[in-house]
Motif scaffolding. Structure first.
Motif, PDB file in Angstrom:
ATOM      1  N   SER A  35       0.969  -0.989   0.074  1.00 55.34           N
ATOM      2  CA  SER A  35       0.431  -0.219  -0.147  1.00 55.34           C
ATOM      3  C   SER A  35       0.236   0.964  -0.391  1.00 55.34           C
ATOM      4  O   SER A  35       2.122   1.669   0.941  1.00 55.34           O
ATOM      5  CB  SER A  35      -0.829   0.469   1.508  1.00 55.34           C
ATOM      6  N   THR A  36       0.357   2.037  -0.744  1.00 59.28           N
ATOM      7  CA  THR A  36       1.971   2.956  -0.287  1.00 59.28           C
ATOM      8  C   THR A  36       0.718   4.964  -1.506  1.00 59.28           C
ATOM      9  O   THR A  36      -0.490   4.519  -1.914  1.00 59.28           O
ATOM     10  CB  THR A  36       2.330   2.962  -1.488  1.00 59.28           C
ATOM     11  N   SER A  37       0.345   5.743  -0.593  1.00 54.80           N
ATOM     12  CA  SER A  37      -0.368   7.204  -0.725  1.00 54.80           C
ATOM     13  C   SER A  37       0.737   7.460  -2.251  1.00 54.80           C
ATOM     14  O   SER A  37       0.083   8.943  -2.983  1.00 54.80           O
ATOM     15  CB  SER A  37       0.045   7.464  -0.231  1.00 54.80           C
ATOM     16  N   ARG A  38       1.506   7.253  -2.791  1.00 58.89           N
ATOM     17  CA  ARG A  38       2.142   7.613  -3.975  1.00 58.89           C
ATOM     18  C   ARG A  38       1.878   6.784  -5.175  1.00 58.89           C
ATOM     19  O   ARG A  38       3.863   6.494  -5.363  1.00 58.89           O
ATOM     20  CB  ARG A  38       3.715   8.068  -3.874  1.00 58.89           C
ATOM     21  N   PRO A  39       1.413   5.850  -5.256  1.00 56.63           N
ATOM     22  CA  PRO A  39       1.927   5.073  -6.599  1.00 56.63           C
ATOM     23  C   PRO A  39       2.040   5.331  -7.854  1.00 56.63           C
ATOM     24  O   PRO A  39       2.558   4.271  -8.747  1.00 56.63           O
ATOM     25  CB  PRO A  39      -0.029   4.530  -6.425  1.00 56.63           C
ATOM     26  N   LEU A  40       2.563   6.954  -8.198  1.00 52.82           N
ATOM     27  CA  LEU A  40       3.182   6.748  -8.800  1.00 52.82           C
ATOM     28  C   LEU A  40       4.123   7.768  -8.910  1.00 52.82           C
ATOM     29  O   LEU A  40       4.647   8.344 -10.730  1.00 52.82           O
ATOM     30  CB  LEU A  40       1.886   8.506 -10.061  1.00 52.82           C
ATOM     31  N   SER A  41       4.939   7.874  -8.120  1.00 52.76           N
ATOM     32  CA  SER A  41       6.565   7.774  -7.984  1.00 52.76           C
ATOM     33  C   SER A  41       7.591   6.676  -8.178  1.00 52.76           C
ATOM     34  O   SER A  41       6.917   5.394  -7.900  1.00 52.76           O
ATOM     35  CB  SER A  41       6.728   7.696  -6.372  1.00 52.76           C
ATOM     36  N   ALA A  42       7.789   7.287  -9.587  1.00 53.44           N
ATOM     37  CA  ALA A  42       9.097   6.138  -9.880  1.00 53.44           C
ATOM     38  C   ALA A  42       9.471   5.049  -8.873  1.00 53.44           C
ATOM     39  O   ALA A  42      10.822   4.242  -8.812  1.00 53.44           O
ATOM     40  CB  ALA A  42       9.916   6.638 -11.385  1.00 53.44           C
ATOM     41  N   ASP A  43      10.276   5.996  -7.878  1.00 54.95           N
ATOM     42  CA  ASP A  43      11.307   5.167  -7.159  1.00 54.95           C
ATOM     43  C   ASP A  43      10.812   3.887  -6.336  1.00 54.95           C
ATOM     44  O   ASP A  43      11.442   3.169  -5.774  1.00 54.95           O
ATOM     45  CB  ASP A  43      11.683   6.181  -6.265  1.00 54.95           C
ATOM     46  N   LEU A  44       9.062   3.469  -6.879  1.00 50.94           N
ATOM     47  CA  LEU A  44       8.431   2.936  -5.932  1.00 50.94           C
ATOM     48  C   LEU A  44       8.745   1.783  -6.935  1.00 50.94           C
ATOM     49  O   LEU A  44       8.493   0.265  -6.326  1.00 50.94           O
ATOM     50  CB  LEU A  44       7.256   3.429  -5.145  1.00 50.94           C
ATOM     51  N   TYR A  45       8.756   1.595  -7.590  1.00 53.05           N
ATOM     52  CA  TYR A  45       8.696   0.678  -8.785  1.00 53.05           C
ATOM     53  C   TYR A  45      10.313  -0.437  -8.816  1.00 53.05           C
ATOM     54  O   TYR A  45      11.653   0.317  -9.543  1.00 53.05           O
ATOM     55  CB  TYR A  45       8.368   1.458 -10.099  1.00 53.05           C
ATOM     56  N   ASN A  46      10.576  -1.171  -8.690  1.00 54.77           N
ATOM     57  CA  ASN A  46      11.873  -2.403  -9.088  1.00 54.77           C
ATOM     58  C   ASN A  46      12.287  -2.823 -10.026  1.00 54.77           C
ATOM     59  O   ASN A  46      13.036  -3.510 -10.753  1.00 54.77           O
ATOM     60  CB  ASN A  46      11.999  -3.187  -7.994  1.00 54.77           C
ATOM     61  N   ARG A  47      10.311  -3.149 -10.736  1.00 48.55           N
ATOM     62  CA  ARG A  47      10.776  -4.256 -12.349  1.00 48.55           C
ATOM     63  C   ARG A  47      10.806  -2.832 -13.543  1.00 48.55           C
ATOM     64  O   ARG A  47       9.548  -2.456 -13.298  1.00 48.55           O
ATOM     65  CB  ARG A  47      10.054  -4.888 -12.241  1.00 48.55           C
TER      66      ARG A  47
END
Length: 126
Positions: A103-115
């Protein structure tokens, strides 16, 4: 190992439509979010649409809200981006991405994606 492959990019005139697809091989139920990003020359990578896998909730950037729709196929390892009323400023390389965040409040933040996929070019002419 999770691998992402995008397809469906191309060249269209303003006002046209395109549908991007992303197939996630090695899909795992640990994937929390699937998203689409784009990057135009000289610009930072921009998150434009995300979907939370557990609940199906979606998030959109203001720049595409009402024109783009993110969805998953019946096979949960497939992600789509339906793009309508395209504008020249939508021209960019489009990437799909996944993460394992619940769960995150920033689903459009690139730094949260690893693949990430390798990207597919979308060009919109005026």
């Amino acid at each position: 190992r999770v691998q992402l492959v995008e397809s469906g990019g191309g060249s269209v005139q303003a006002g046209g439509s395109l549908r991007l697809s992303c197939v996630v091989s090695g899909y795992s139920d640990s994937i929390g979010y699937m998203a689409w990003f784009r990057q135009a020359p000289g610009n930072q990578r921009e998150g434009i649409a995300a979907i939370r896998t557990t609940r199906g909730t979606t998030s959109y950037a203001d720049s595409v809200k009402g024109r783009f729709t993110i969805s998953r196929g019946s096979a949960k390892n497939t992600l789509y981006l339906e793009m309508n009323n395209l504008k020249p400023e939508d021209t960019a390389v489009y990437y799909c991405a996944t993460n394992i965040i619940y769960s995150t409040s920033r689903p459009l933040s690139a730094d949260l994606y690893n693949r990430w996929g390798q990207g597919t070019q979308v060009t919109v002419s005026s």
